[in-house]
Design an enzyme around this catalytic site. Structure first.
Site, PDB file in Angstrom:
ATOM      1  N   HIS A  48      25.400 -10.680  -2.631  1.00 20.84           N
ATOM      2  CA  HIS A  48      24.195 -10.681  -3.481  1.00 20.84           C
ATOM      3  C   HIS A  48      24.448 -11.356  -4.831  1.00 20.84           C
ATOM      4  O   HIS A  48      23.690 -12.283  -5.206  1.00 20.84           O
ATOM      5  CB  HIS A  48      23.697  -9.247  -3.667  1.00 20.84           C
ATOM      6  CG  HIS A  48      22.649  -9.097  -4.724  1.00 20.84           C
ATOM      7  ND1 HIS A  48      21.413  -9.681  -4.617  1.00 20.84           N
ATOM      8  CD2 HIS A  48      22.666  -8.438  -5.921  1.00 20.84           C
ATOM      9  CE1 HIS A  48      20.698  -9.388  -5.696  1.00 20.84           C
ATOM     10  NE2 HIS A  48      21.439  -8.641  -6.504  1.00 20.84           N
ATOM     11  N   HIS A  72      26.674  -9.318 -12.745  1.00 24.31           N
ATOM     12  CA  HIS A  72      25.538  -8.562 -13.283  1.00 24.31           C
ATOM     13  C   HIS A  72      25.452  -7.115 -12.784  1.00 24.31           C
ATOM     14  O   HIS A  72      24.799  -6.284 -13.416  1.00 24.31           O
ATOM     15  CB  HIS A  72      24.216  -9.307 -13.012  1.00 24.31           C
ATOM     16  CG  HIS A  72      23.707  -9.192 -11.612  1.00 24.31           C
ATOM     17  ND1 HIS A  72      24.062 -10.085 -10.616  1.00 24.31           N
ATOM     18  CD2 HIS A  72      22.856  -8.301 -11.038  1.00 24.31           C
ATOM     19  CE1 HIS A  72      23.438  -9.749  -9.495  1.00 24.31           C
ATOM     20  NE2 HIS A  72      22.712  -8.670  -9.715  1.00 24.31           N
ATOM     21  N   GLU A  76      27.148  -1.430 -13.717  1.00 23.85           N
ATOM     22  CA  GLU A  76      26.332  -0.365 -13.132  1.00 23.85           C
ATOM     23  C   GLU A  76      26.967   0.232 -11.874  1.00 23.85           C
ATOM     24  O   GLU A  76      26.950   1.446 -11.677  1.00 23.85           O
ATOM     25  CB  GLU A  76      24.944  -0.919 -12.788  1.00 23.85           C
ATOM     26  CG  GLU A  76      24.023   0.132 -12.194  1.00 23.85           C
ATOM     27  CD  GLU A  76      22.719  -0.468 -11.690  1.00 23.85           C
ATOM     28  OE1 GLU A  76      21.802   0.301 -11.419  1.00 23.85           O
ATOM     29  OE2 GLU A  76      22.646  -1.703 -11.534  1.00 23.85           O
ATOM     30  N   ASP A  77      27.535  -0.624 -11.022  1.00 23.39           N
ATOM     31  CA  ASP A  77      27.925  -0.172  -9.677  1.00 23.39           C
ATOM     32  C   ASP A  77      29.423  -0.076  -9.435  1.00 23.39           C
ATOM     33  O   ASP A  77      29.840   0.320  -8.350  1.00 23.39           O
ATOM     34  CB  ASP A  77      27.322  -1.118  -8.628  1.00 23.39           C
ATOM     35  CG  ASP A  77      25.802  -1.060  -8.599  1.00 23.39           C
ATOM     36  OD1 ASP A  77      25.257  -0.029  -9.015  1.00 23.39           O
ATOM     37  OD2 ASP A  77      25.178  -2.037  -8.172  1.00 23.39           O
ATOM     38  N   ASP A 139      17.781 -12.235  -9.573  1.00 24.64           N
ATOM     39  CA  ASP A 139      18.210 -11.027  -8.863  1.00 24.64           C
ATOM     40  C   ASP A 139      17.062 -10.470  -8.029  1.00 24.64           C
ATOM     41  O   ASP A 139      17.222 -10.133  -6.846  1.00 24.64           O
ATOM     42  CB  ASP A 139      18.688  -9.990  -9.895  1.00 24.64           C
ATOM     43  CG  ASP A 139      18.939  -8.620  -9.294  1.00 24.64           C
ATOM     44  OD1 ASP A 139      19.850  -8.490  -8.467  1.00 24.64           O
ATOM     45  OD2 ASP A 139      18.211  -7.676  -9.663  1.00 24.64           O
ATOM     46  N   ASP A 259      -9.577 -26.106  -1.736  1.00 26.66           N
ATOM     47  CA  ASP A 259      -8.288 -26.701  -2.118  1.00 26.66           C
ATOM     48  C   ASP A 259      -7.115 -25.947  -1.500  1.00 26.66           C
ATOM     49  O   ASP A 259      -6.298 -25.358  -2.198  1.00 26.66           O
ATOM     50  CB  ASP A 259      -8.149 -26.752  -3.646  1.00 26.66           C
ATOM     51  CG  ASP A 259      -8.459 -25.409  -4.292  1.00 26.66           C
ATOM     52  OD1 ASP A 259      -8.781 -24.468  -3.550  1.00 26.66           O
ATOM     53  OD2 ASP A 259      -8.358 -25.314  -5.527  1.00 26.66           O
TER      54      ASP A 259
END
Length: 705
Positions: A48, A72, A76-77, A139, A259
């Site tokens: 990811h 990123h 947190e993880d 993300d 359109d």
């Protein structure tokens, strides 16, 4: 999973001077931190962050942003910390990773009031470094692309959040391609049947008409070749969600859409843009009302392009967008154009507008609006297109589509908006709710002493105007609440034989946690705090012992022994209000409120006037007051209103309709109350109900005693 050298190659395609070792180091660090973690699909979790980094390479972003994408989720993880990332990759990357972590933890799909506060935090985070939101959008895009592995309810939650927040945010920041993809991925989850229906109809249309995109692209190229203009032509069918939204907004069937296909012509100069426009209009008929020149009047996010719709091959209507290569880069990259690299150096684009200006405009209002207003206004500013109007001096004012002369006035200055009484559009006086169109000249007419009206909130479109109107109304309400609070406290103090002096109010304010006496009075007047609570705070012994209920036959002081008493039906005075008595032969004494207009008839008969005062203490809830109400004509509304009155220990003794319309009822309701404080509590409860459009105390000067 993309190999580290493949990722390095993707970055070096647009930035040969990239720090490949830094990217390799971040790749190895992220791989080690996420070792053993898997996604819902069963894939290694680190696939990811790599995919997010790859999406950002398509935007040609700098090394720090690519590294942030790889890291990123580490804070947190994993066991990684801010200080460790700062030490190994520098404070700038650590700040970016921390910013993305905070955005992830906001849980934007929570309850509406909490969502509003989180939306506020999101924009505050964006204002520090816009690259934070770029990583977060990438993300979210990858998570939506792989959403099928989640539980059904989780899919729906993420899709709604994406549709309501992230997709319009991407569009507002100029990344239209990302907005369209996020919307369509959400649409696939939220309404799969509708999406499949659009796709099936499109396939049927293709079978019937053939490859329209290829044919019309060829026609456009032939016309440009004939004029000797060098340009690239691209054509495509619009996304299913884009088609579905247009069908819903304009209440059209699929066959009525004009359109479904869109074409872009990308050339070398602004002059070529207008030459191409002329060539297209000479070859095909332009559709009236479908021409927009965003080159001369750019959108607030820097978007520039000419849009026109023409009747093309087989009379089918197609939209053509004409822009230069630099304009196209901004149209595709949006805010990312500020960070994009070419040949190893930052490549500033003259057409790119820093969206930080827009964010700063929002954050300036953070302290002026409550959470729900902020959320409402942010969504308004993200979703709406733009119109451009002119002041009488020729200055351009940019507004959202659907804006009114009131929005125009507030865009100039809040003081101008507050004092607006009318407006002229192109020299003609128009109502304040008129919707403005591109190119119109607007003159605002003001008057000293004019104040915003409550109905203006529903007229205006811009968040700035709504916030200014609500702020003014709150200030005006505060003055009214303070005056009402003074009267309620005077009556409450008199009930226990005390006076509500400045010192008493100052002491009560301090004990009850109010900032000052005015704050205390405003809270009492708005029913946020009861007058009885203020009295009990200062005089607990007196307040808790109210004594027996007052005799309803003689509830006032000042009557003779044999004089009968009753309330005047014209003004219906309540205990707690100042009153005066008028004697009537054979009828006893009739009590009027001190401000009752009927008293003017007795000015020359002073011998009939009697000074009366309500007895202090607990009065029975038998004093009838008429309320005039306007309520929605919907099932269950009247029943709920009656229940609401009963919940506040008041009784409805009569009810009569004065007007009936398809969408509302107007009625008079007689309510039995204890005193003026009881009236105010009931009025506030009813006024707070969404289906009560208007409520006021009704006084009939024609009703005789």
């Amino acid at each position: 999973m993309i190999d580290v050298e493949d990722l390095v190659a993707l970055v070096r395609n647009y930035n040969p001077r990239s720090d490949a070792d830094l990217i390799r180091k971040a790749y190895a660090y992220g791989l080690r931190m996420h070792d053993g973690q898997v996604r819902k699909s069963g894939e290694p979790y680190f696939t990811h962050p790599i995919a997010v980094a790859a999406i950002l390479t398509e935007m040609r972003l700098d090394d720090d942003t690519i590294v942030t994408a790889l890291l990123h989720d580490t804070i947190e993880d994993t066991r990684s910390t801010y200080s460790e990332i700062s030490e190994q990759f520098g404070p700038e990357v650590a700040e970016l990773v921390d910013g993305v972590t905070k955005l992830t933890n906001l849980q934007l799909s929570s309850a509406e009031s909490k969502q509003a506060e989180n939306f506020r935090k999101l924009f505050m985070a964006m204002s520090k470094d816009l690259r934070v939101i770029l990583v977060k959008l990438a993300d979210r895009l990858h998570n939506m692309r792989t959403i099928k592995s989640m539980r059904a309810e989780k899919q729906a939650q993420k899709a709604r959040e994406t549709m309501e927040i992230y997709a319009p945010l991407a569009g507002r920041m100029g990344m239209q391609w990302m907005r369209e993809e996020l919307e369509d991925l959400s649409f696939r989850v939220l309404n799969p049947e509708a999406r499949q229906s659009i796709i099936r109809r499109y396939v049927v249309l293709q079978k019937k008409t053939g490859d329209v995109v290829h044919k019309i692209s060829g026609d456009l190229r032939s016309e440009l070749d004939r004029e000797g203009i060098e340009a690239m032509v691209y054509g495509r069918a619009k996304k299913p969600y884009s088609i579905w939204r247009k069908m819903q907004e304009k209440d059209l069937s699929f066959s009525q859409l004009s359109d479904i296909y869109g074409f872009r012509v990308i050339c070398g100069s602004v002059d070529d843009c207008y030459r191409i426009l002329g060539a297209i209009h000479q070859r095909w008929h332009a559709v009236p009302g479908r021409f927009k020149d965003y080159i001369s009047q750019p959108k607030s996010n820097g978007y520039r392009s000419i849009h026109t719709t023409v009747s093309g091959r087989d009379a089918s209507k197609v939209e053509v967008q004409i822009r230069t290569r630099e304009m196209h880069e901004v149209a595709e990259a949006g805010v990312a154009a500020h960070w994009s690299y070419k040949e190893g150096v930052r490549a500033p684009n003259p057409f790119a507008v820093d969206p930080a200006d827009w964010i700063s405009q929002l954050t300036e209002r953070l302290d002026e609006e409550d959470h729900d207003e902020f959320l409402e206004n942010v969504k308004l500013e993200m979703y709406l297109d733009q119109v451009f109007c002119f002041t009488p001096k020729g200055d351009v004012v940019q507004l959202p589509r659907g804006a009114t002369p009131l929005d125009f006035a507030y865009a100039i200055h809040t003081r101008i908006g507050n004092m607006t009484v009318s407006a002229k559009v192109d020299g003609i006086r128009v109502p304040l709710w008129t919707r403005l169109k591109n190119g119109q000249s607007v003159e605002v007419i003001t008057a000293e002493g004019q104040r915003p009206q409550a109905t203006w909130v529903d007229i205006v479109t811009t968040g700035r105007a709504k916030a200014a109107i609500r702020r003014s109304l709150r200030e005006e309400d505060r003055g009214r609440f303070i005056r009402l609070g003074q009267e309620l406290l005077r009556a409450a103090f008199e009930h226990v034989g005390k006076k509500s002096g400045e010192k008493a109010l100052r002491t009560a304010a301090k004990l009850l946690g109010c900032s000052d006496e005015m704050d205390l009075l405003a809270k009492v007047g708005s029913a946020e705090m009861t007058a009885r609570r203020v009295v009990s705070t200062l005089y607990p012994d007196l307040a808790t012992h109210e004594g027996p209920e007052i005799d309803s036959n003689r509830p006032v002081v000042g009557l003779g022994e044999d004089e009968a008493f009753r309330r005047a039906p014209c003004c219906q005075p309540l205990p707690g209000e100042r009153i005066v008595g008028i004697t009537w032969r054979g009828k006893g004494v009739v009590a009027h409120a001190i401000d009752c207009p009927a008293l003017a008839e007795f000015e020359s008969q002073t011998e009939r006037w009697i000074d009366l005062q309500w007895l202090p203490g607990r009065h029975a809830a038998i004093h009838t007051v008429s309320l005039e109400m306007t309520i929605s004509n919907d099932a269950g509304v009247l029943g709920r209103i009656c229940t609401l009155v009963g919940e506040h220990r008041a009784n409805i003794s009569d009810l009569r309709f004065t007007d009936r319309k398809p969408d509302f009822y107007r009625l008079l309701v007689d309510v039995d109350l204890r005193d003026v404080e009881h009236l105010h509590v009931v009025l506030n409860a009813l006024e707070a109900d969404n289906d009560v459009a208007q409520i006021s105390r009704h006084r009939d000067k024609n009703r005789q005693p």
